[in-house]
Scaffold this active site. Structure first.
Site, short mmCIF file in Angstrom:
data_model
loop_
_atom_site.label_atom_id
_atom_site.label_comp_id
_atom_site.label_asym_id
_atom_site.label_seq_id
_atom_site.Cartn_x
_atom_site.Cartn_y
_atom_site.Cartn_z
CB CYS A 111 1.97 8.28 17.38
SG CYS A 111 3.34 7.22 16.92
N1 LIG Z 1 3.55 6.15 13.62
C1 LIG Z 1 3.99 7.17 14.30
O1 LIG Z 1 3.50 8.30 14.15
C2 LIG Z 1 5.13 6.86 15.20
C3 LIG Z 1 6.32 7.76 15.03
C4 LIG Z 1 7.50 7.19 14.29
N2 LIG Z 1 7.34 7.34 12.86
C5 LIG Z 1 7.81 5.77 14.67
O2 LIG Z 1 7.59 4.87 13.89
O3 LIG Z 1 8.32 5.55 15.76
#
Ligand SMILES: NC(=O)CC[C@H](N)C(=O)O
Ligand SMILES: Nc1ncnc2c1ncn2[C@@H]1O[C@H](COP(=O)(O)OP(=O)(O)OP(=O)(O)O)[C@@H](O)[C@H]1O
Length: 551
Positions: A2
């Site tokens: 993200c």
């Molecule tokens: N990939 C990420 O950092 C997103 C945050 C969280 N692990 C999700 O899948 O929503």
């Protein structure tokens, strides 16, 4: 991966992202972009906090839109990470939502005490960078996990800015150190320039390496030679156990990527064909449903300096002669023999020199504040590997390759094994020079600086392609076990050729590879990515690795 961004601005005016930064954040999280503005008090002259997240959704059965906001308290969380465990318990469902609940509960205890929030943050296992706003206490928390597996940058000035990635022009940004968690009290001033971040240790025990474990500095009695490290040594089975647990967290329950079929790859391995990544591929294959493909992404570069030295060879021949391409093909063949029922797909990524040049400016921005030629050559290899575009083939041999882009959003990297188990030539040299004490000093140094040296930079270039890189060797439990293990259970420079015919460097991992049927991989020599993929020294001349990219 993200993207997260936080800005504290003056006079109640929200921050607006520049188009370039918004594009870069969207690249990290293509599934959603959200922004939350928080005026801290209605009074004129007060501070405004603008929080933005982009999401690459990888956990749970739904897209958890960010920034995550607790409806009752208004607390806000920007979460870039994977919380595998909270307070030692595996996380079911979406981890960002679980972290918000944990932090909200902690911030609501003891009249918003900082200590209980810090205690909750310390209980998270997994890679992450985060920004959390406790609106009641008017306090911002931010930081990176103990190993620094996710990027977070800070820029201080008229605005107080935090971001996964720098804004172009990139000057002024610094990496947030992974040495603790930071807080900023927002009601202490009306001027963002006067905000003072306070650092809180991840662990108060200063003897821990990376706040994870006490390094085992035992040295065998000088008159005695240690027993050889062999397949019977307990550390081989222990490594298998820890790596299995780490991989289970990282390769199971990965959601089906958008547009992908059930049999398409959800997980790809960044695949040099070397020992570290091939062991990951081999073990992941025992866990992932058999009908699902696993992509093995192997990158090679057109290098004009090497082409000039081999004038009689075509570009295609030169790609095939790249050291990592040759090792990659060999290990692909071995994996196909050992796990014949798996749909392995070998993905060759060939990068023409023109393309390297065309992406150079973007890469220099992405790796900032790292800025040496060596950073660029390593990052360049990882960047094009993570793009995952090339030719795919389902069986060893040159014939049946066709254009292919990996469907996987989760990439595995073998990074960390050399530092943990003594895989570098430096380790052998230290042992030759000063025996176990020298080797131990070198190993301790390596583990302690892992995050600072590489991981923030690597995260920024690989996340650019809407994929998330995961590091199974950098699982907290595995790292703790490895740092607490005596050096002679990891590598064996004392018994070269005596009782075991495998190389002494990271021998414990070689023995594991051998026990998994991968005899050829078990004997592979270490080769740094920039030489294996040939991104280093593309032009003849005197450019050194330490040369700065920006004056
Ligand atoms: N990939 C990420 O950092 C997103 C945050 C969280 N692990 C999700 O899948 O929503
Ligand atoms: N040519 C390549 N193509 C794709 N991925 C690569 C390549 N070279 C390295 N990688 C990935 O980057 C990781 C770290 O690279 P590094 O240069 O540290 O290699 P390493 O630690 O010797 O690992 P390995 O034994 O897996 O090559 C590797 O484990 C692998 O996942």
């Amino acid at each position: 991966m993200c993207g997260i961004h936080g800005a504290v601005t003056a006079n109640g005016r929200p921050h607006r992202l520049s188009p370039v930064l918004e594009r870069r954040l969207r690249n990290r999280g293509p599934d959603h972009l959200g922004t939350v503005e928080a005026q801290l008090s209605p009074a004129e002259g007060s501070l405004c906090v603008t929080l933005t997240s982009t999401v690459l959704s990888l956990r749970g059965d739904h897209l958890a839109k960010q920034p995550l906001v607790d409806a009752e308290s208004g607390f806000v969380l920007c979460w870039n990470g994977e919380a595998w465990k909270l307070r030692g318990n595996p996380v079911e469902g979406n981890d960002g939502e679980a972290v918000l609940s944990l932090l909200t509960a902690a911030a609501s205890r003891d009249q918003g005490s900082e200590d209980s929030v810090l205690d909750a943050l310390r209980s998270i296992d997994g890679p992450f960078a985060f920004i959390f706003l406790d609106r009641r206490a008017k306090r911002l928390y931010y930081g990176r996990d103990r190993l620094g597996r996710r990027s977070l940058l800070l820029k201080r000035g008229d605005e107080f800015l935090l971001s996964s990635i720098a804004e172009a022009p990139a000057e002024g940004w610094a990496e947030v150190e992974a040495d603790g968690c930071y807080t900023v009290q927002l009601d202490a001033t009306d001027s963002p320039a006067e905000l003072v971040p306070v650092r809180h240790d991840w662990d108060e025990n200063k003897d821990l390496v990376s706040s994870i474990g006490i390094f085992n500095a035992s040295v065998p009695a000088s008159t005695v030679t240690t027993a050889p490290l062999t397949s019977q040594s307990p550390s081989v089975e222990q490594l298998r156990h820890h790596l299995t647990a780490s991989l289970q967290l990282r390769v199971l329950n990965v959601p089906r990527p958008p547009m992908a079929e059930m049999s398409d790859a959800r997980v790809a391995v960044l695949f040099s064909g070397g020992l570290d990544c091939t062991v990951l591929a081999r073990m992941a294959s025992d866990m992932i449903p058999p009908e699902q493909a696993i992509d093995l992404i192997n990158v090679a570069f057109e290098n004009p300096r090497i082409a000039a030295q081999n004038a009689g060879l075509s570009t295609d021949e030169l790609y095939e002669l790249c050291p990592d391409r040759m090792t990659g093909r060999k290990s692909f063949a071995e994996l196909s023999t050992v796990c014949p029922d798996r749909r392995w797909r070998f993905v060759t990524v060939n990068v023409p020199y023109d393309e390297t040049c065309a992406h150079r400016a973007e890469l220099i921005d992405l790796i900032y504040p790292h800025n040496t030629e060596m950073d660029l050559s390593i990052a360049c290899a990882l960047y094009f590997a993570a793009r995952g575009q090339g030719m795919g083939q389902l069986a060893p041999g040159l014939e049946a390759a066709e254009p292919y882009s990996t469907t996987a959003r989760v990439l595995l990297s073998g990074l960390g094994a050399d530092e943990l188990f003594g895989g570098y030539v430096r380790h052998a040299t230290a042992f030759t020079r000063s025996g176990y004490p020298g080797l131990i000093d070198e190993l301790k140094l390596d583990v302690g600086r892992l995050g600072k040296r590489n991981l923030g930079r690597d995260d920024r270039v690989m996340a650019h392609w809407s994929r998330e890189v995961r590091f199974p060797y950098l699982d907290e439990s595995l790292v703790k076990w490895a740092v607490e293990l005596p050096a002679w259970e990891k590598c064996d420079f004392d018994n070269q050729g005596n009782g075991c015919d495998l190389e002494p460097e990271k021998r414990v991992l070689r023995l594991l590879a051998e026990s998994l049927g991968m005899r050829s991989v078990a004997t592979e020599k270490k080769r740094a990515i920039q030489f294996g993929a040939r991104t280093a020294k593309m032009e003849s001349g005197k450019v050194k690795g330490t040369t700065l990219l920006l004056p």
